[in-house]
Motif scaffolding. Structure first.
Motif, PDB file in Angstrom:
ATOM      1  N   ARG A 145      38.803  49.137  19.115  1.00 28.49           N
ATOM      2  CA  ARG A 145      38.111  47.878  19.363  1.00 28.49           C
ATOM      3  C   ARG A 145      38.334  47.422  20.806  1.00 28.49           C
ATOM      4  O   ARG A 145      37.398  47.026  21.497  1.00 28.49           O
ATOM      5  CB  ARG A 145      38.611  46.817  18.391  1.00 28.49           C
ATOM      6  N   ASP A 146      39.587  47.492  21.253  1.00 32.81           N
ATOM      7  CA  ASP A 146      39.891  47.053  22.618  1.00 32.81           C
ATOM      8  C   ASP A 146      39.193  47.947  23.643  1.00 32.81           C
ATOM      9  O   ASP A 146      38.630  47.445  24.630  1.00 32.81           O
ATOM     10  CB  ASP A 146      41.405  47.073  22.849  1.00 32.81           C
ATOM     11  N   ASP A 153      31.978  45.442  28.217  1.00 32.56           N
ATOM     12  CA  ASP A 153      32.067  44.383  29.224  1.00 32.56           C
ATOM     13  C   ASP A 153      31.502  44.832  30.570  1.00 32.56           C
ATOM     14  O   ASP A 153      31.164  43.993  31.416  1.00 32.56           O
ATOM     15  CB  ASP A 153      33.521  43.933  29.402  1.00 32.56           C
ATOM     16  N   ARG A 154      31.397  46.150  30.753  1.00 31.27           N
ATOM     17  CA  ARG A 154      30.843  46.672  32.006  1.00 31.27           C
ATOM     18  C   ARG A 154      29.316  46.600  32.019  1.00 31.27           C
ATOM     19  O   ARG A 154      28.689  46.836  33.048  1.00 31.27           O
ATOM     20  CB  ARG A 154      31.295  48.123  32.221  1.00 31.27           C
ATOM     21  N   GLN A 160      23.625  45.136  27.045  1.00 28.02           N
ATOM     22  CA  GLN A 160      24.332  44.962  25.776  1.00 28.02           C
ATOM     23  C   GLN A 160      23.351  44.774  24.625  1.00 28.02           C
ATOM     24  O   GLN A 160      23.570  45.274  23.517  1.00 28.02           O
ATOM     25  CB  GLN A 160      25.285  43.773  25.870  1.00 28.02           C
ATOM     26  N   GLU A 161      22.261  44.056  24.876  1.00 37.28           N
ATOM     27  CA  GLU A 161      21.236  43.875  23.840  1.00 37.28           C
ATOM     28  C   GLU A 161      20.616  45.211  23.458  1.00 37.28           C
ATOM     29  O   GLU A 161      20.385  45.489  22.268  1.00 37.28           O
ATOM     30  CB  GLU A 161      20.154  42.916  24.334  1.00 37.28           C
ATOM     31  N   VAL A 162      20.344  46.041  24.447  1.00 38.45           N
ATOM     32  CA  VAL A 162      19.784  47.371  24.178  1.00 38.45           C
ATOM     33  C   VAL A 162      20.781  48.212  23.394  1.00 38.45           C
ATOM     34  O   VAL A 162      20.422  48.895  22.422  1.00 38.45           O
ATOM     35  CB  VAL A 162      19.397  48.066  25.504  1.00 38.45           C
ATOM     36  N   VAL A 209      29.553  50.247  19.910  1.00 36.33           N
ATOM     37  CA  VAL A 209      29.155  48.859  19.670  1.00 36.33           C
ATOM     38  C   VAL A 209      29.785  48.332  18.390  1.00 36.33           C
ATOM     39  O   VAL A 209      30.318  47.219  18.340  1.00 36.33           O
ATOM     40  CB  VAL A 209      27.616  48.742  19.578  1.00 36.33           C
ATOM     41  N   ARG A 210      29.768  49.140  17.346  1.00 35.76           N
ATOM     42  CA  ARG A 210      30.333  48.712  16.067  1.00 35.76           C
ATOM     43  C   ARG A 210      31.830  48.508  16.186  1.00 35.76           C
ATOM     44  O   ARG A 210      32.414  47.582  15.605  1.00 35.76           O
ATOM     45  CB  ARG A 210      30.035  49.747  14.978  1.00 35.76           C
ATOM     46  N   ASP A 211      32.509  49.394  16.938  1.00 32.44           N
ATOM     47  CA  ASP A 211      33.945  49.233  17.146  1.00 32.44           C
ATOM     48  C   ASP A 211      34.237  47.917  17.872  1.00 32.44           C
ATOM     49  O   ASP A 211      35.193  47.203  17.543  1.00 32.44           O
ATOM     50  CB  ASP A 211      34.500  50.399  17.970  1.00 32.44           C
ATOM     51  N   ALA A 212      33.421  47.584  18.872  1.00 31.05           N
ATOM     52  CA  ALA A 212      33.630  46.366  19.652  1.00 31.05           C
ATOM     53  C   ALA A 212      33.470  45.124  18.780  1.00 31.05           C
ATOM     54  O   ALA A 212      34.123  44.095  19.013  1.00 31.05           O
ATOM     55  CB  ALA A 212      32.659  46.311  20.823  1.00 31.05           C
TER      56      ALA A 212
END
Length: 214
Positions: A145-146, A153-154, A160-162, A209-212
């Motif tokens: 997750r981290d 964040d980059r 991020q939406e894509v 994405v799912r991990d985040a």
């Protein structure tokens, strides 16, 4: 034309797949092999867009064969499996495959799957993506997750939406419709996303994405 190579140790399976793919006006079967050991030479010789790859083969299995195609990032791999989700499928995704097919998939869906992968999309439904997430959920959740949040964040807010659209199992066209932009614009954003995260695999991006969000 989409150039397809078929890798399976069963001659009958290769013949059936060749017949199915050859029935489509936009697909052409350019070569076949009966073992993963022959894949690098086949790809170097025939330059396929998509390799339809069996998992279980006597010398070099489809997972290792997929891994050996790391030097050919433009070649997409669809793995073949008898079971919908098993440990071999997870390993193949980690090795760089763009998705998987069941061997009893209807011919029309097999053809469409090759088209989807050739276009740069992942051949995984949202339910399959969720199953992959659940498979990896129990090991190293906090660390993943981290790391995932740091990677995302980059990205710019639009990128991020894509990325979230990819995680939802949407195609580039569907993401474009959702974000009110063209498919070409989505592809441009994805190119930047992949450059920033250091990967070019849509399935692994979905996992990230799912991990985040976990």
């Amino acid at each position: 034309m989409i150039r397809v190579a078929i890798v399976d140790d069963d001659a009958l399976v290769r013949a059936v797949l060749t017949t199915i793919f050859s029935s489509a006006d936009d697909l052409i079967v350019v070569g076949e092999a009966e073992d993963g050991a022959d894949v690098p030479a086949l790809v170097a010789r025939e330059h396929p867009d998509v390799v339809v790859m069996d998992i279980r083969m006597p010398k070099v299995d489809g997972i290792e064969a997929t891994r050996r195609l790391a030097d050919h990032p433009g070649v997409r791999v669809l793995v073949l499996t008898t079971f919908q989700l098993d440990e071999h499928v997870f390993a193949a995704i980690e090795a760089g495959a763009s998705g998987f097919l069941l061997k009893d998939t209807p011919p029309r869906d097999l053809i469409e799957a090759v088209r989807v992968v050739a276009a740069g999309d992942a051949m995984l439904s949202p339910s399959h993506t969720r199953a992959l997430i659940e498979h990896f959920a129990d090991s190293g959740r906090d660390r993943r997750r981290d790391d995932a949040r740091e990677a995302l964040d980059r990205l710019s807010p639009r990128e991020q939406e894509v990325a979230r659209g990819v995680a939802e199992g949407l195609s580039n066209a569907e993401i474009g419709a959702q974000l009110f932009c063209s498919e070409a614009t989505v592809k441009t954003h994805l190119t930047r996303v992949f450059a920033k995260i250091g990967d070019t695999n849509r399935v692994r991006l979905a996992l990230l994405v799912r991990d985040a969000e976990g």
